[in-house]
Design an enzyme around this catalytic site. Structure first.
Site, short mmCIF file in Angstrom:
data_model
loop_
_atom_site.label_atom_id
_atom_site.label_comp_id
_atom_site.label_asym_id
_atom_site.label_seq_id
_atom_site.Cartn_x
_atom_site.Cartn_y
_atom_site.Cartn_z
N LYS A 1 0.82 -1.21 0.00
CA LYS A 1 0.00 0.00 0.00
C LYS A 1 0.86 1.26 0.00
O LYS A 1 0.52 2.24 -0.66
CB LYS A 1 -0.96 -0.01 1.18
N LYS A 56 -4.85 -8.37 -10.27
CA LYS A 56 -5.97 -8.60 -9.35
C LYS A 56 -6.93 -7.40 -9.37
O LYS A 56 -6.49 -6.25 -9.36
CB LYS A 56 -5.41 -8.75 -7.92
N LYS A 86 -10.21 -1.99 -5.87
CA LYS A 86 -10.62 -0.59 -5.90
C LYS A 86 -9.41 0.29 -6.06
O LYS A 86 -9.42 1.29 -6.76
CB LYS A 86 -11.28 -0.20 -4.57
P1 ADP Z 1 -9.93 -4.05 -2.67
O1 ADP Z 1 -8.67 -4.75 -3.09
O2 ADP Z 1 -10.79 -3.73 -3.82
O3 ADP Z 1 -9.67 -2.86 -1.78
P2 ADP Z 1 -10.66 -5.35 -0.26
O4 ADP Z 1 -9.22 -5.47 0.11
O5 ADP Z 1 -11.51 -4.36 0.47
O6 ADP Z 1 -10.75 -5.08 -1.81
O7 ADP Z 1 -11.29 -6.78 -0.17
C1 ADP Z 1 -12.52 -7.13 0.41
C2 ADP Z 1 -12.70 -8.64 0.28
O8 ADP Z 1 -12.82 -8.99 -1.10
C3 ADP Z 1 -11.51 -9.44 0.81
O9 ADP Z 1 -11.98 -10.62 1.42
C4 ADP Z 1 -10.71 -9.75 -0.42
O10 ADP Z 1 -9.94 -10.91 -0.28
C5 ADP Z 1 -11.81 -9.91 -1.47
N1 ADP Z 1 -11.29 -9.52 -2.78
C6 ADP Z 1 -10.96 -8.26 -3.17
N2 ADP Z 1 -10.52 -8.24 -4.45
C7 ADP Z 1 -10.59 -9.53 -4.88
C8 ADP Z 1 -10.29 -10.17 -6.12
N3 ADP Z 1 -9.86 -9.48 -7.16
N4 ADP Z 1 -10.48 -11.49 -6.20
C9 ADP Z 1 -10.93 -12.21 -5.15
N5 ADP Z 1 -11.24 -11.67 -3.97
C10 ADP Z 1 -11.08 -10.35 -3.81
#
Ligand code: ADP
Ligand code: TRP
Length: 324
Positions: A112, A190, A193
């Protein structure tokens, strides 16, 4: 009885990765029995948010998303993290028995910061707060996507360290990784957001078309036979179409020749399939958005149920370390 817990940060609109990697499992899990807690990780969102109005709106949107997608609030406790301030007390107690090295090894902090997030103490402490979330409810299983696995291992380490010093206060949790490993983003990395490569769950019409249009392709023409594993759009289609249909697309792509689908064709099918997949939930979301008082009431009820459990754990931890 097993306890399941997971949280999602309200740091933007939730996307396909969140749905297939996390939310879908959260909604389905109560059918298997046990106790279920799902929360909106708004304290965690402070590590990246700097806009109060925007954060408030994202918190509401996460609640609407879970409810619209079918989370049953009788079988699961849905709540807002900051309605349970006991977790911040637990995070402190855990931090005091955790070596710096444990947090220094956390890859998400480094990732991050590399991506431009301010290197705050809060961002560094993030896994301690997450451990407190998990331990507050005596969680056995934490269903998340693979990127969160390390945080759950840290929570298990912290629980073990605290228990080793003060006796058996915390239940040691296990991750429960989604079978949908990683949902890719429009750029093939991946979906996230924070990478700006996501497609929101409730995108429809032009917005959806535009987002799908951004999925990367290469210069190979439709007739050229291709390994389906090398076609990112096939990876997306598998989220929304059944196995028989997916097998057909794969076969046509790998055969090539006249009549083989081009990338435009695959995109068109993806737009249709995704739009139809989320249509019922999208309609429920719009209905619920017109009833903010009802959403508040559900969150308040969830908070009450969550808080009584977290309070008991907090009291146990305070007593164990001599603060009561
Ligand atoms: P972001 O990466 O969009 O900020 P978060 O870290 O808030 O997403 O993730 C929220 C949940 O969604 C977590 O359990 C995370 O493992 C899952 N998640 C987020 N992005 C993915 C992805 N591309 N594929 C599978 N699971 C995901
Ligand atoms: N860190 C998680 C994420 O970004 C959100 C979260 C906070 C969480 N506390 C948690 C997930 C406890 C599972 C359990 O996705």
């Amino acid at each position: 009885m097993s306890t399941y817990l997971s949280g999602i940060q309200p740091s933007g609109l939730l996307h396909w990765g969140n749905y297939f990697g996390a939310i879908r499992q959260h909604i389905a899990a109560p059918a298997g029995g046990g106790e279920h807690f799902y929360f909106i990780a708004d304290y965690h969102a402070l590590t990246s948010s700097r806009d109060a109005t925007e954060l408030r709106s994202h918190v509401r949107e996460v609640a609407l998303t879970y409810l619209a997608l079918g989370l049953d609030v009788e079988k699961s406790v849905l709540f807002r993290q900051s309605d349970v301030p006991e977790v911040t007390e637990l995070a402190w107690m855990l931090a005091c028995v955790t070596g710096m090295g444990v947090l220094e090894r956390a890859t998400s902090y480094r990732d991050k910061v590399e991506r431009g997030l301010q290197a705050t103490v809060g961002l560094f402490m993030y896994p301690a707060l997450m451990a407190a979330d998990i331990l507050a409810y005596d969680s056995n299983f934490v269903p998340v996507g693979p990127d969160q696995q390390q945080h759950i291992e840290i929570a298990a380490d912290m629980a073990a360290s605290f228990n080793a010093v003060y006796g058996p206060v915390f239940t040691v949790p296990q991750p429960s990784i989604s079978p949908f490993a990683k949902v890719p983003g429009v750029d093939g990395q991946k979906m996230s957001k924070s990478y700006g490569n996501h497609i929101p769950i409730f995108a429809t019409g032009k917005e959806l078309k535009k987002a799908v249009g951004r999925i990367v392709t290469d210069s190979r023409g439709p007739e050229e036979p291709k390994d389906p594993a090398s076609v990112l759009l096939v990876d997306f289609l598998r989220l929304f179409v059944d196995e028989a249909e997916l097998a057909q697309w794969k076969e046509r792509v790998s055969k090539g020749g006249p009549g083989a689908p081009g990338y435009g064709h695959l995109k068109q099918r993806l737009v249709e399939a995704a739009d139809a997949f989320f249509a019922p939930a999208r309609a429920r979301r719009d209905e619920l958005a017109r009833e903010p008082a009802e959403v508040d009431r559900l969150l308040a009820r969830g908070a009450e149920r969550a808080r009584s459990k977290a309070r008991a754990t907090r009291d146990r931890a305070l007593a164990a370390c001599g603060l009561r």
